[in-house]
Design an enzyme around this catalytic site. Structure first.
Site, PDB file in Angstrom:
ATOM      1  N   ASP A 105      68.491  81.246  43.368  1.00 34.10           N
ATOM      2  CA  ASP A 105      68.972  82.539  42.869  1.00 34.10           C
ATOM      3  C   ASP A 105      69.332  83.474  44.018  1.00 34.10           C
ATOM      4  O   ASP A 105      68.906  83.281  45.160  1.00 34.10           O
ATOM      5  CB  ASP A 105      67.890  83.210  42.021  1.00 34.10           C
ATOM      6  CG  ASP A 105      67.805  82.641  40.616  1.00 34.10           C
ATOM      7  OD1 ASP A 105      68.461  81.613  40.337  1.00 34.10           O
ATOM      8  OD2 ASP A 105      67.066  83.214  39.789  1.00 34.10           O
ATOM      9  N   HIS A 125      65.056  80.751  46.069  1.00 34.47           N
ATOM     10  CA  HIS A 125      65.972  81.851  46.369  1.00 34.47           C
ATOM     11  C   HIS A 125      66.664  81.620  47.716  1.00 34.47           C
ATOM     12  O   HIS A 125      66.120  80.938  48.584  1.00 34.47           O
ATOM     13  CB  HIS A 125      65.216  83.191  46.405  1.00 34.47           C
ATOM     14  CG  HIS A 125      64.638  83.565  45.067  1.00 34.47           C
ATOM     15  ND1 HIS A 125      63.455  83.016  44.597  1.00 34.47           N
ATOM     16  CD2 HIS A 125      65.093  84.390  44.094  1.00 34.47           C
ATOM     17  CE1 HIS A 125      63.210  83.506  43.391  1.00 34.47           C
ATOM     18  NE2 HIS A 125      64.178  84.333  43.065  1.00 34.47           N
TER      19      HIS A 125
END
Length: 201
Positions: free
Chosen positions: A13, A172
């Site tokens: 992400d 991430h």
């Protein structure tokens, strides 16, 4: 063994920036012959279109993570529509790819049994499937990354879902994750998991 007969999809992400971190993650994935999925922010794609193109050029899946990392569960329908529609548009403009999935920031309004109706409505309008994750690596928490203190927590998350056969692993685009990714991939394989292409999962 923990992963016998089971598979994982690696997902990231909050990209595509920072650029150098993304390059490192992509290089590690390339060396390990892994395809992953990247849920990107529209505002960052606008700023770094070449980074978004780099994801696609390497054969990874690029998907919608909203424009500004807003909590879509708390946002009115008009804001949800702008967040997702503008992100769709900028990704298509940068890469030529039309995202088919949306992962709402924080998972807000996206988990089964807690789907936000406005998010569901807008996602349907844009032909987006709402997805979340099965394993939260918490790589963003201090200390950042996928080091030893995170591995046992991740292992227990797998163990708590014995009936699941395909796990979406959330990470991430950040420095600590890029640094630890190679050893984390080795750990997943040591546990017996097959790392699969998100398009085939």
């Amino acid at each position: 063994m923990l992963g016998d007969g089971k598979s994982v999809v690696l997902s990231f992400d909050d990209g595509p920036a920072p650029w150098s971190v993304l390059e490192s993650i992509l290089e590690t994935l390339r060396l390990n012959e892994i395809k992953a999925e990247f849920y990107v922010l529209g505002s960052e794609v606008e700023q770094y279109p070449d980074a978004a193109r780099m994801i696609v050029r390497d054969g990874h899946s690029i998907q919608n993570h909203s424009w500004s990392h807003a909590d879509l569960a708390r946002a009115p329908a008009q804001n949800v529509r702008l967040e997702l529609k503008d992100t769709q548009a900028v990704i298509v403009d940068a890469t030529g790819v039309i995202p088919t999935k949306v992962r709402p920031p924080y998972g807000g309004g996206g988990f089964r049994g807690h789907i936000d109706p406005e998010l569901a409505e807008v996602a349907e309008e844009l032909s987006l499937t709402i997805v979340t994750w099965d394993i939260d690596t918490e790589d963003w928490k201090t200390p950042q990354g996928l080091g030893a203190e995170k591995i046992s927590m991740i292992e227990s998350q797998f163990a708590q879902q014995p009936r699941n056969t395909v796990f979406n692993v959330l990470m991430h685009v950040q420095r600590g994750t890029a640094r630890d990714l190679s050893s984390f991939i080795a750990q997943l394989r040591e546990w017996g998991f097959e790392i699969v292409d998100p398009e085939n999962s």
